[in-house]
Design a protein around this motif. Structure first.
Motif, mmCIF file in Angstrom:
data_model
loop_
_atom_site.group_PDB
_atom_site.id
_atom_site.type_symbol
_atom_site.label_atom_id
_atom_site.label_comp_id
_atom_site.label_asym_id
_atom_site.label_seq_id
_atom_site.Cartn_x
_atom_site.Cartn_y
_atom_site.Cartn_z
ATOM 1 N N GLU A 239 53.278 34.479 -55.193
ATOM 2 C CA GLU A 239 52.593 34.424 -56.488
ATOM 3 C C GLU A 239 52.040 35.762 -56.940
ATOM 4 O O GLU A 239 51.762 35.946 -58.122
ATOM 5 N N TYR A 258 56.260 32.459 -58.456
ATOM 6 C CA TYR A 258 55.752 32.707 -59.802
ATOM 7 C C TYR A 258 55.617 34.191 -60.106
ATOM 8 O O TYR A 258 55.619 34.584 -61.271
ATOM 9 N N LYS A 262 58.681 31.255 -62.974
ATOM 10 C CA LYS A 262 58.641 29.825 -62.671
ATOM 11 C C LYS A 262 60.065 29.272 -62.788
ATOM 12 O O LYS A 262 60.937 29.944 -63.338
#
Ligand code: C2E
Ligand code: CA
Ligand code: CA
Ligand code: CA
Length: 279
Positions: A239, A258, A262
């Motif tokens: 992320e 992410y 996504k």
């Protein structure tokens, strides 16, 4: 008298009913979802840490009911597994991913290989290999551009049989990824003999890699283990740039999460094929 007995039973099962009813609603809805064309695939890029290029795309199932909203795979995949609907669902996913790859290729977009998740139940289906073969033939998909993601526990359920199936698929040109690696319980002897190409480090380890020293050690150990066995290693659920940098430092080959993108609808995913990321 009969009524009395029944009401006693109903009292007992009221709460069970709500769960069971939800399951049945999902099940009948899922049966119809095929005909109603409510199923879709989202595609999430996997990026090579050395080159910054998109080197793979994971196809993730989405259920978009006509009535609106979205139903996530964490909700309907377990129901599909329990009811056996996972077999037709799995076939639909494979076919849709192959058709999409061909459409991208025919549009001159130079798509990277596409990965499809296979559930444990699909591996107990005697027709799995034939089904995949038929889908490759019918869509014209290049087998070398198709990756299968299989969890450790699925591969270990009946190792002798599963290893034979994986071996046959690899000889056909497909690439096999072990999904959610580190959360199952394959022993190292079995891992060594498993006919696979890559490990995917589960996102639960990646998540805390900068906060939890144990997770950092585990992630680095999995990377070294994969390389010792001549396997590629992919980290999922990345992320932040800091996590990406940690993984690059440790020698991880690919990241997905992410921090890159996504899971996206096909047209948005294809916009990333030619991009270079600098994690
Ligand atoms: P998975 O195979 O481990 O897929 C990764 C999940 O992590 C996906 O959730 C993805 O959207 C999510 N994810 C990706 N990047 C990040 C990130 O940076 N942070 C966080 N927190 N999450 C991230 P999704 O799409 O909801 O799928 C959930 C699970 O459902 C999948 O886990 C897979 O086990 C299953 N699934 C999805 N599509 C299929 C399918 O077509 N067939 C089968 N058998 N299972 C599927
Ligand atoms: Ca996966
Ligand atoms: Ca996972
Ligand atoms: Ca999972």
């Amino acid at each position: 008298q009969a009524k009395q007995r029944r009401s006693g039973f109903e009292y007992f099962s009221d709460e069970l009913n709500t769960v069971a009813q939800q399951q049945m609603t999902l099940e009948s809805g899922l049966r119809q979802a095929f005909e109603r064309k409510e199923l879709a695939l989202a595609y999430q890029p996997k990026v090579d840490l050395a080159s910054g290029r998109v080197v793979g795309l994971e196809a993730l199932a989405r259920w978009l009911p006509r009535s609106g909203g979205i139903i996530w795979p964490d909700q309907f995949v377990p129901v599909a597994e329990e009811t056996g609907l996972i077999v037709p669902l799995g076939r639909w996913v494979l076919r849709a991913a192959c058709e999409q790859w061909i459409a991208w290729r025919d549009a001159g977009l130079n798509p990277p290989p596409v990965a499809v998740n296979l559930s444990p139940r699909q591996f107990t289906d005697a027709r799995l290999i034939e089904d995949i073969e038929a889908i490759l033939q019918e869509t014209g998909m290049d087998a070398g551009q198709l990756q299968l993601e299989v969890t450790e526990s699925a591969a270990m359920e009946n190792p002798a049989r599963t290893f034979d199936m994986l071996d046959a698929l690899r000889q056909r040109g497909l690439h096999i990824y072990i999904d959610d690696f580190g959360t199952g319980h394959s022993n190292l002897g079995q891992l060594k003999r498993m006919p696979i190409d890559a490990l995917k480090i589960d996102k639960s380890f990646v998540n805390d890699v900068l906060r939890d020293g144990d997770d950092a050690e585990i992630v680095n150990a999995i990377i070294r283990l994969a390389h010792a066995l001549n396997l590629r290693v992919v980290a999922e659920g990345v992320e932040t740039q800091e996590q990406a940098a940690f993984l690059k430092q440790g020698g991880c080959d690919e990241i997905q999460g992410y921090v890159i993108a996504k899971p996206l609808p096909p047209d948005q995913a294809s916009a990333l094929f030619a991009r270079q990321f600098a994690p």
